[in-house]
Motif scaffolding. Structure first.
Motif, PDB file in Angstrom:
ATOM      1  N   ASN A 147      -7.339   4.583 -11.168  1.00 36.95           N
ATOM      2  CA  ASN A 147      -6.538   5.749 -11.533  1.00 36.95           C
ATOM      3  C   ASN A 147      -7.331   6.675 -12.424  1.00 36.95           C
ATOM      4  O   ASN A 147      -8.206   6.239 -13.175  1.00 36.95           O
ATOM      5  CB  ASN A 147      -5.258   5.311 -12.258  1.00 36.95           C
ATOM      6  CG  ASN A 147      -4.378   4.443 -11.387  1.00 36.95           C
ATOM      7  OD1 ASN A 147      -3.941   4.873 -10.316  1.00 36.95           O
ATOM      8  ND2 ASN A 147      -4.096   3.229 -11.829  1.00 36.95           N
ATOM      9  N   SER A 207      -5.664  -4.864  -0.941  1.00 39.00           N
ATOM     10  CA  SER A 207      -5.062  -3.536  -0.887  1.00 39.00           C
ATOM     11  C   SER A 207      -5.798  -2.615  -1.845  1.00 39.00           C
ATOM     12  O   SER A 207      -6.223  -3.033  -2.923  1.00 39.00           O
ATOM     13  CB  SER A 207      -3.575  -3.603  -1.262  1.00 39.00           C
ATOM     14  OG  SER A 207      -3.409  -3.935  -2.629  1.00 39.00           O
ATOM     15  N   ASN A 208      -5.963  -1.346  -1.459  1.00 35.63           N
ATOM     16  CA  ASN A 208      -6.680  -0.365  -2.259  1.00 35.63           C
ATOM     17  C   ASN A 208      -5.782   0.820  -2.572  1.00 35.63           C
ATOM     18  O   ASN A 208      -5.050   1.300  -1.699  1.00 35.63           O
ATOM     19  CB  ASN A 208      -7.924   0.139  -1.518  1.00 35.63           C
ATOM     20  CG  ASN A 208      -8.898  -0.975  -1.181  1.00 35.63           C
ATOM     21  OD1 ASN A 208      -9.095  -1.891  -1.973  1.00 35.63           O
ATOM     22  ND2 ASN A 208      -9.492  -0.905  -0.001  1.00 35.63           N
ATOM     23  N   SER A 209      -5.867   1.295  -3.804  1.00 34.43           N
ATOM     24  CA  SER A 209      -5.129   2.497  -4.212  1.00 34.43           C
ATOM     25  C   SER A 209      -6.035   3.325  -5.110  1.00 34.43           C
ATOM     26  O   SER A 209      -6.332   2.922  -6.240  1.00 34.43           O
ATOM     27  CB  SER A 209      -3.840   2.106  -4.944  1.00 34.43           C
ATOM     28  OG  SER A 209      -3.166   3.264  -5.406  1.00 34.43           O
ATOM     29  N   ASN A 269       0.824  -1.218   0.000  1.00 30.23           N
ATOM     30  CA  ASN A 269       0.000   0.000   0.000  1.00 30.23           C
ATOM     31  C   ASN A 269       0.852   1.260   0.000  1.00 30.23           C
ATOM     32  O   ASN A 269       0.480   2.284  -0.605  1.00 30.23           O
ATOM     33  CB  ASN A 269      -0.922   0.008   1.214  1.00 30.23           C
ATOM     34  CG  ASN A 269      -2.097  -0.944   1.067  1.00 30.23           C
ATOM     35  OD1 ASN A 269      -2.347  -1.446  -0.023  1.00 30.23           O
ATOM     36  ND2 ASN A 269      -2.791  -1.209   2.150  1.00 30.23           N
ATOM     37  N   TYR A 270       2.006   1.232   0.699  1.00 29.79           N
ATOM     38  CA  TYR A 270       2.864   2.411   0.781  1.00 29.79           C
ATOM     39  C   TYR A 270       3.970   2.419  -0.270  1.00 29.79           C
ATOM     40  O   TYR A 270       4.870   3.242  -0.233  1.00 29.79           O
ATOM     41  CB  TYR A 270       3.475   2.515   2.182  1.00 29.79           C
ATOM     42  CG  TYR A 270       2.486   2.992   3.216  1.00 29.79           C
ATOM     43  CD1 TYR A 270       2.197   4.346   3.363  1.00 29.79           C
ATOM     44  CD2 TYR A 270       1.813   2.093   4.023  1.00 29.79           C
ATOM     45  CE1 TYR A 270       1.273   4.779   4.303  1.00 29.79           C
ATOM     46  CE2 TYR A 270       0.884   2.519   4.971  1.00 29.79           C
ATOM     47  CZ  TYR A 270       0.630   3.871   5.104  1.00 29.79           C
ATOM     48  OH  TYR A 270      -0.292   4.306   6.026  1.00 29.79           O
ATOM     49  N   GLY A 271       3.882   1.497  -1.238  1.00 27.30           N
ATOM     50  CA  GLY A 271       4.802   1.513  -2.366  1.00 27.30           C
ATOM     51  C   GLY A 271       6.213   1.067  -2.048  1.00 27.30           C
ATOM     52  O   GLY A 271       7.119   1.276  -2.842  1.00 27.30           O
ATOM     53  N   LYS A 331      -7.031  -1.051  -7.796  1.00 28.30           N
ATOM     54  CA  LYS A 331      -6.493   0.269  -8.127  1.00 28.30           C
ATOM     55  C   LYS A 331      -7.437   0.982  -9.092  1.00 28.30           C
ATOM     56  O   LYS A 331      -7.881   0.399 -10.063  1.00 28.30           O
ATOM     57  CB  LYS A 331      -5.105   0.150  -8.755  1.00 28.30           C
ATOM     58  CG  LYS A 331      -4.054  -0.469  -7.852  1.00 28.30           C
ATOM     59  CD  LYS A 331      -2.701  -0.561  -8.540  1.00 28.30           C
ATOM     60  CE  LYS A 331      -1.662  -1.196  -7.636  1.00 28.30           C
ATOM     61  NZ  LYS A 331      -0.335  -1.342  -8.304  1.00 28.30           N
ATOM     62  N   ASN A 334      -7.134  -3.280 -12.131  1.00 27.48           N
ATOM     63  CA  ASN A 334      -6.708  -1.911 -12.434  1.00 27.48           C
ATOM     64  C   ASN A 334      -7.760  -1.260 -13.321  1.00 27.48           C
ATOM     65  O   ASN A 334      -8.037  -1.749 -14.428  1.00 27.48           O
ATOM     66  CB  ASN A 334      -5.352  -1.903 -13.151  1.00 27.48           C
ATOM     67  CG  ASN A 334      -4.245  -2.488 -12.304  1.00 27.48           C
ATOM     68  OD1 ASN A 334      -3.922  -1.956 -11.254  1.00 27.48           O
ATOM     69  ND2 ASN A 334      -3.668  -3.590 -12.746  1.00 27.48           N
ATOM     70  N   PRO A 376      -5.789   7.082  -6.008  1.00 24.80           N
ATOM     71  CA  PRO A 376      -5.245   8.439  -5.995  1.00 24.80           C
ATOM     72  C   PRO A 376      -6.199   9.435  -6.649  1.00 24.80           C
ATOM     73  O   PRO A 376      -6.827   9.143  -7.658  1.00 24.80           O
ATOM     74  CB  PRO A 376      -3.951   8.293  -6.804  1.00 24.80           C
ATOM     75  CG  PRO A 376      -4.123   7.065  -7.638  1.00 24.80           C
ATOM     76  CD  PRO A 376      -4.977   6.148  -6.817  1.00 24.80           C
ATOM     77  N   SER A 434      -5.793  -6.939  -5.242  1.00 30.54           N
ATOM     78  CA  SER A 434      -5.240  -5.591  -5.382  1.00 30.54           C
ATOM     79  C   SER A 434      -6.197  -4.764  -6.234  1.00 30.54           C
ATOM     80  O   SER A 434      -6.421  -5.081  -7.409  1.00 30.54           O
ATOM     81  CB  SER A 434      -3.850  -5.648  -6.033  1.00 30.54           C
ATOM     82  OG  SER A 434      -3.383  -4.359  -6.343  1.00 30.54           O
TER      83      SER A 434
END
Length: 323
Positions: free
Chosen positions: A321, A281-283, A23-25, A319, A262, A285, A317
């Motif tokens: 964007n 995990s979620n992303s 999650n924090y890259g 994501k 994605n 941005p 995962s």
């Protein structure tokens, strides 16, 4: 501390650490490795069963070593999308020029082994069309338009594709299925031959797309199409989707087990995300987090056209964007 508490504790700590670091890259974790390397967990489970009642120090070290080594391979392995541990069913290639069978009313086409082309003509009355895709063991691609209602070019090495069409309450329904045919000529390890289907859709209708698969890689660029709804369901899959501008309401539903998802949405599209992601995990941005696992783009409430995304998964995962 009792030895029988150490192993499950270490497993939970390592799973949590992997999710946080991803999650924090800090690491780039390939979630599909859970699918590719699943036999490792059988090995780990077997070792722990054998030494379940052995409380000696060396047995504990052996069990911990198996867990750490297995997690290390799963977390840091990069196999380029190869599922080498899974058996692939290879059949003799037979392209004898027969494209398959049509039923009496021309509504069913089946092609076994080789290359196939499926078409459905476009008619002006097709205002809404529904595409149902099912079956795993296939790479699905979609990006281009066609003057037909639907076009598919396929390569078959295992099983067969089946295509049917019908009309339900003025909705043109297209069913595209991969039917496996295991055991015909035995199987051999390796993945040098992969089923694939490349779709083209007519840009005029509003589309409802439903995908229900097992082990699948999907690449959909839907920027050119009017999407009413998109539903993606998969166990261990890789979904890569690009969406265009939403209609008044566009709904996207994602339901996965162990998958990489994605999704790309336009920068100026009003988008709302709801998640129920367990250990995933979620992303997201560019999204503002709201209460109850919801996220929104700025100005969502006042937008005319809105995109709603609901994501549910086990260990996946997710994501989203903005492009």
């Amino acid at each position: 501390m009792r030895n029988d508490k150490i192993i499950p504790g270490v497993v939970l700590i390592m799973i949590g650490a992997v999710i946080l670091l991803n999650n924090y890259g800090v690491i780039a974790f390939h979630w599909s490795n859970f699918f590719y390397l699943w036999p490792i967990f059988i090995v780990i489970g077997g070792i722990n069963l054998i030494f379940a009642h052995n409380r000696s120090a060396w047995a504990t070290v052996l069990k911990l070593g198996a867990i750490i080594a297995g997690f290390g391979l799963v977390v840091f392995g990069n196999f380029g999308g190869r599922a080498g541990f899974w058996p692939v069913y290879n059949y003799s290639y037979n392209d004898n020029g027969k494209d398959g069978d049509d039923d009496d009313n021309g509504k069913s086409i089946v092609k076994v082994e080789g290359n196939s082309v499926f078409n459905e003509p476009y008619v002006a009355s097709a205002k809404v069309a529904r595409l149902n895709i099912s079956g795993g063991g296939t790479i699905y691609n979609l990006s281009d338009t066609t003057n037909q209602l639907f076009n598919a070019n396929t390569k078959e090495f295992t099983g067969k594709y089946e295509f049917k069409h019908s009309v339900e309450d003025s909705v043109y329904v297209l069913d595209f299925d991969m039917k496996n045919n295991h055991g015909r000529n035995g199987w051999h390890g390796g993945n040098e031959k992969t089923n694939s289907a490349t779709f083209k859709l007519n840009p005029n209708p509003e589309w409802e797309i439903n995908v229900e698969t097992g082990a699948t890689k999907l690449n959909f660029d839907l920027d050119k199409f009017k999407i009413r709804s998109l539903k993606l369901s998969g166990g261990a899959a890789s979904f890569d989707v690009k969406l265009g501008q939403p209609l008044a309401v566009t709904n996207v539903i994602v339901e996965t087990g162990v998958s990489e998802v994605n999704i790309s949405v336009p920068q100026n599209a009003a988008c709302h995300i709801t998640t129920d992601s367990g250990l995933s995990s979620n992303s997201f941005p560019g999204f503002t987090k709201k209460e109850n696992n919801t996220y929104e783009t700025p100005g969502f409430d006042n937008a005319k056209n809105k995109l709603f995304i609901k994501m549910t998964g086990g260990v996946s995962s997710f994501k989203v964007n903005r492009y």
